[in-house]
Scaffold this active site. Sequence first.
Site, PDB file in Angstrom:
ATOM      1  N   LYS A 110      23.235  61.370  17.548  1.00 32.08           N
ATOM      2  CA  LYS A 110      22.795  62.618  18.193  1.00 32.08           C
ATOM      3  C   LYS A 110      21.295  62.605  18.481  1.00 32.08           C
ATOM      4  CE  LYS A 110      27.020  63.871  17.989  1.00 32.08           C
ATOM      5  NZ  LYS A 110      27.604  62.961  17.003  1.00 32.08           N
ATOM      6  N   TYR A 127      41.154  65.420  12.501  1.00 37.24           N
ATOM      7  CA  TYR A 127      39.689  65.305  12.505  1.00 37.24           C
ATOM      8  C   TYR A 127      39.143  65.451  11.083  1.00 37.24           C
ATOM      9  CZ  TYR A 127      34.789  66.339  13.050  1.00 37.24           C
ATOM     10  OH  TYR A 127      33.431  66.307  12.920  1.00 37.24           O
ATOM     11  N   TYR A 138      33.816  59.467  11.664  1.00 34.44           N
ATOM     12  CA  TYR A 138      33.608  58.830  12.975  1.00 34.44           C
ATOM     13  C   TYR A 138      33.549  57.298  12.896  1.00 34.44           C
ATOM     14  CZ  TYR A 138      32.243  63.498  14.614  1.00 34.44           C
ATOM     15  OH  TYR A 138      32.217  64.824  14.941  1.00 34.44           O
TER      16      TYR A 138
HETATM   17  C1  LIG Z   1      29.079  62.840  16.871  1.00 30.28           C
HETATM   18  C2  LIG Z   1      29.376  61.506  16.304  1.00 30.28           C
HETATM   19  C3  LIG Z   1      30.164  60.571  17.001  1.00 30.28           C
HETATM   20  C4  LIG Z   1      30.828  60.881  18.307  1.00 30.28           C
HETATM   21  O1  LIG Z   1      29.928  60.935  19.374  1.00 30.28           O
HETATM   22  P1  LIG Z   1      30.271  61.897  20.603  1.00 30.28           P
HETATM   23  O2  LIG Z   1      29.126  61.742  21.501  1.00 30.28           O
HETATM   24  O3  LIG Z   1      30.423  63.270  20.027  1.00 30.28           O
HETATM   25  O4  LIG Z   1      31.544  61.414  21.203  1.00 30.28           O
HETATM   26  C5  LIG Z   1      30.352  59.334  16.455  1.00 30.28           C
HETATM   27  N1  LIG Z   1      29.826  59.015  15.254  1.00 30.28           N
HETATM   28  C6  LIG Z   1      29.087  59.879  14.541  1.00 30.28           C
HETATM   29  C7  LIG Z   1      28.581  59.449  13.216  1.00 30.28           C
HETATM   30  C8  LIG Z   1      28.834  61.154  15.041  1.00 30.28           C
HETATM   31  O5  LIG Z   1      28.106  62.009  14.320  1.00 30.28           O
END
Ligand SMILES: *Cc1c(COP(=O)(O)O)cnc(C)c1O
Length: 333
Positions: free
Chosen positions: A49, A263, A289
């Site tokens: 991010k 999720y 993620y």
């Molecule tokens: C938000 C996030 C993602 C996914 O990225 P997006 O741009 O939301 O698709 C992947 N890995 C981590 C650790 C994240 O925080």
Amino acid sequence: MHLARFSRVFLAHLPTPLERLDRLSDALGGPEIWIKRDDCTGLSTGGNKTRKLEFLMAEALDEGADMVMTQGATQSNHARQTAAFAARLGLACHLLLEDRTGSEDPNYNRNGNVLLDHLHGATTEKRPGGLDMQAEMEAVAEKFRAEGRKVYVIPGGGSTPTGALGYVNCAFELLGQANDRGLVIDHIVTATGSAGTQAGLITGLKAINAGIPLTGIGVRAPKEKQEDMVFALAQATAEKLGCPGVVAREDVVADSSYVGPGYGIPREDTIEAIKMFAELEGILLDPVYSGKGAAGLIDYCRSGKFGKGERVVFLHTGGSAALFGYDSVLTGA
Ligand SMILES: *Cc1c(COP(=O)(O)O)cnc(C)c1O
């Protein structure tokens, strides 16, 4: 493709390293696996991010905001990086945290990213799962505006065309690194959630005609829905960049086979991936993620979807702070 035309707050530690994972590659018997370390972007334990926020926060400053708001799951990495960025810029930060997992584990609800949100001085509010969180956020923003605040609202995950510019930039950076060392990349893999990372990457890759296929490993939505989200955002991003139509629908590939129960709920292959990266490479993934993204990568290697002699880059999107909200799942306690 002249990204310098867009406002940006330069704060991430860039370029992030591109490293070869010898022990993981050996353990899987090929292909040659490389990692792009976007877990090392340098803002409050890093993560993907930060690249998006460089552009989003610049837009907030351009609009004269004195407060930013965003939303995410309880253990949102995006919320934590937004809180840290706001602290750095001297902006107030208010976060809406959605209970997407129903977990009553005190560490899930207070430790990890939640602890860091509060350390950075952000205020938080909880919401039950399943609400229209964008609408919730707009309603709260209106309350702050009525009190005289100038609020800049960042959609969940920072996945707007402005945010996706951060990953257009990442595509350029990665290609530059590969070209500088003569590394031919056959495939790129990354986790995909709110879509900005994959949308920005594919737009950047297509805009410079990289010719490298990209697979997003889904963490929430089914394949079709995920691909539609990524494609829509890629189209809008390409338009913003002045190269409309550069991404075709078939350039957008997502695989949601590794989501498991839902999720934020890791399954066995998620945990195996976290342990393999930790024990073989000393690298921390996360249960929401990057652990699922890596589970997809590992399965593609084992099943022969990636050939032995190929070179695959795993984009590590960060998330390690969430490990401390998931200790019970990881230790089986
Ligand atoms: C938000 C996030 C993602 C996914 O990225 P997006 O741009 O939301 O698709 C992947 N890995 C981590 C650790 C994240 O925080």
